[in-house]
Scaffold this active site. Structure first.
Site, PDB file in Angstrom:
ATOM      1  N   PHE A  39      -2.560   3.512   7.860  1.00 42.85           N
ATOM      2  CA  PHE A  39      -2.229   4.152   6.582  1.00 42.85           C
ATOM      3  C   PHE A  39      -1.838   3.150   5.511  1.00 42.85           C
ATOM      4  CE2 PHE A  39       2.097   3.465   8.025  1.00 42.85           C
ATOM      5  CZ  PHE A  39       2.775   3.248   6.831  1.00 42.85           C
TER       6      PHE A  39
ATOM      7  N   LYS B  91     -13.077   5.488  10.651  1.00 42.18           N
ATOM      8  CA  LYS B  91     -12.091   6.537  10.948  1.00 42.18           C
ATOM      9  C   LYS B  91     -10.787   6.066  10.295  1.00 42.18           C
ATOM     10  CE  LYS B  91      -8.996   7.794  12.974  1.00 42.18           C
ATOM     11  NZ  LYS B  91      -7.757   8.096  12.216  1.00 42.18           N
TER      12      LYS B  91
ATOM     13  N   ARG C 119      -3.278   9.975   7.175  1.00 47.59           N
ATOM     14  CA  ARG C 119      -2.156  10.185   6.259  1.00 47.59           C
ATOM     15  C   ARG C 119      -2.534   9.953   4.789  1.00 47.59           C
ATOM     16  NH1 ARG C 119       2.476   7.163   9.553  1.00 47.59           N
ATOM     17  NH2 ARG C 119       0.820   6.633  10.999  1.00 47.59           N
TER      18      ARG C 119
ATOM     19  N   CYS D 222       2.002  -5.172   7.103  1.00 50.94           N
ATOM     20  CA  CYS D 222       2.001  -5.944   8.355  1.00 50.94           C
ATOM     21  C   CYS D 222       2.379  -7.393   8.093  1.00 50.94           C
ATOM     22  CB  CYS D 222       0.639  -5.880   9.011  1.00 50.94           C
ATOM     23  SG  CYS D 222      -0.615  -6.647   7.995  1.00 50.94           S
TER      24      CYS D 222
END
Ligand code: NAD
Length: 499
Positions: free
Chosen positions: A150, A174, A178, A282
């Site tokens: 997301f 894919k 969210r 991240c």
């Protein structure tokens, strides 16, 4: 009004048929703004079949013609950059300015991918033996898939899809359930730019869609980005089924502050990289490691002052430093981790648990939290929190500071702040982490280098974008040829040697 979203299959928006939907929230208010269909097995298989059919023709386009579609796509995105950034911000909760950055980092890789013909040239050896030439070529894999998180709904889908299609593959994306609207619009823009229908399909969904992509023998390779447990599962399952996989997971990025660092620069870096995007990156810095008590005291005092000045607001507020978290679950998890840190005995210098934005009491807002005197045994140090929580671990000296990120189970990014070239050089050579910043807090490599973490942050040999993406999305075929005019040696019963 709640919008009903679709998939994007065969070049058009396709309604879901499974009957299952997930809510897409407005994180500013906590209300549902859209519903996204969750694909079942049949819908996902239909997208794979469509991609398989489209791939054959697409691979026959010459590389430069394929690249022209990417160049046209870049032009089309230009004309709706702002509306894409606003759509992204409204579903994710990051500020509009930050959403522009998310999109731009993705477009950088599309620009790189438009130059991929240069990297598909292969190798050639003239006269490897008498009358014998050898060449190797890079062939596309066929149908490949990407499963994305997301937190970068434009950047990561583009990092995956653009190099894959430039190499002649078709791609099934894919995205995260969210914030799926931007990936859908980007796929539509690719088709408007001339991409043949079916070369890029978007299947919305969750576990069932991912399981189908893993099970289906027509899918040759999977790229995943998300949390570590699912990255490890996707990698192991893909490998067991003979598929190529690169799976990137969570992170705990450290920033080491040496006593000789420019403290103003280090504090700016920590505030931006620790709390920007509410810590949902991240490559966010979640651990600060000041070296020596004096550096630590000064750093914590300055951070405390700066946190008090942070402006938390709606994602579309141009004055906000950061907006809400993506979901109620994310907010609950962040608050829970702050509770855990307190129980574990860390010193909570700033407590963001009770923050609310007036008029937006239902929104998923967390205030900034700061822990000092965190020990490497604590869960708040070992586990990824993925929110606006910064942990300070005090190190006595450089060697102790170097050991912390090197021995941490995650190995995504790390930063060192120092003025000393010898320390910086030693650090870059010895630290056990995939991406390193020297006086740069978020060392996301540029598009023509590669991005990837080590240890529990990355599974697989090849990184994202840059030359590794071409290696990942192609396989090498090596051809040894001799023409009839070459030397005729008669039948040989020994292994051929070249001379
Ligand atoms: P997530 O793992 O919850 O979801 C990632 C993807 O996996 C989504 O598309 C989701 O639908 C799918 N998924 C969820 N559950 C699944 C299951 N049981 N089986 C198969 N697929 C499943 O991650 P997220 O919350 O969307 O993203 C945040 C995480 O991603 C953080 O851990 C962050 O560090 C990580 N991340 C890593 C990088 C990197 O490059 N290393 C980049 C961005 C984000």
């Amino acid at each position: 009004m709640v919008r009903e979203l679709t998939h994007f299959i065969g070049g058009k928006r396709t309604p879901g048929t499974s009957g299952l939907f997930a809510d897409v929230y407005d994180p500013n208010t906590g209300t549902v703004q859209a519903q996204v269909p969750l694909a079942g097995r049949a819908e996902t298989e239909a997208a794979i079949a469509d991609a398989e059919e489209a791939q054959r023709g697409w691979a026959d386009w010459n590389p430069q013609r394929r690249a022209r579609v990417l160049l046209k796509f870049l032009q089309l995105v230009e004309s709706e950059r702002d509306s894409l950034a606003r759509l992204l911000s409204a579903e994710h909760g990051k500020t509009v300015a930050d959403a522009h950055g998310d999109l731009q980092r993705g477009l950088d890789v599309v620009e790189f991918a438009a130059g991929i013909p240069h990297l598909l040239k292969g190798e050639f050896t003239d006269s490897a033996g008498t009358g014998i030439d050898v060449h190797s070529l890079r062939a596309p894999l066929g149908v490949v898939a990407g499963i994305t998180p997301f937190n970068f709904p434009a950047m990561i889908p583009l990092w995956k899809a653009a190099p894959a299609i430039a190499c002649g593959n078709s791609f099934v994306l894919k995205p995260s359930e969210r914030d799926p609207s931007v990936p859908l619009r980007l796929a539509e823009l690719f088709v408007e730019a001339g991409l043949p229908p079916g070369v890029l399909n978007v299947v919305n969904g969750g576990k069932e869609a991912v399981d189908t992509l893993l099970d289906d023998p027509r899918v040759q390779a999977l790229g995943f980005v998300g949390s570590t447990p699912i990255a490890a599962h996707v990698y192991a399952t893909a490998a067991a089924r003979g598929k190529r996989a690169q799976c990137f997971g969570g992170a705990k990025n450290h920033m080491i502050v040496m006593p000789d660092a420019d403290l103003d620069q280090a504090v700016d870096a920590l505030i931006g990289a620790g709390y920007g995007s509410a810590g949902e990156r991240c490559m966010a810095i979640s651990v600060a490691v000041p070296v020596g008590e004096e550096t630590a005291d000064a750093l914590v005092a300055r951070l405390k002052e700066r946190i008090a000045e942070l402006r938390i607001g709606r994602s579309d507020d141009p004055d906000a430093d950061f907006g809400p978290l993506v979901s109620r679950d994310a907010l609950d998890r962040v608050r829970r981790y702050v509770d855990i840190g307190v129980t574990e005995g860390a010193e909570l210098v700033v407590d963001g648990r009770d923050f609310t934005l007036p008029g937006h009491e239902g929104g998923f807002f967390a205030g900034a939290s700061l822990f000092d005197r965190v020990s490497p045994r604590m869960r708040i140090y070992r586990e990824e929190i993925f929110g606006p929580v910064l942990c300070v671990v005090r190190a006595a000296d450089y060697e102790e500071a170097l050991r912390l990120p090197s021995e941490h189970p995650y190995g995504n990014g790390v930063a060192l702040f120092t003025r000393d070239g010898d320390t910086a050089r030693d650090f870059t050579r010895r630290v056990n982490t995939g991406m390193v910043g020297i006086n740069v807090p978020i060392p996301v490599p540029v598009a023509y280098h590669t991005f990837g973490g080590w240890k529990r942050s990355g599974f697989g040999d090849l990184n994202q974008h840059g030359p590794d993406s071409v290696r990942f999305y192609t396989r090498t075929k090596t051809v040894t040829s001799r023409w009839p005019s070459g030397v005729k040696e008669g039948a040989s019963f020994t292994i051929p040697t070249m001379g």
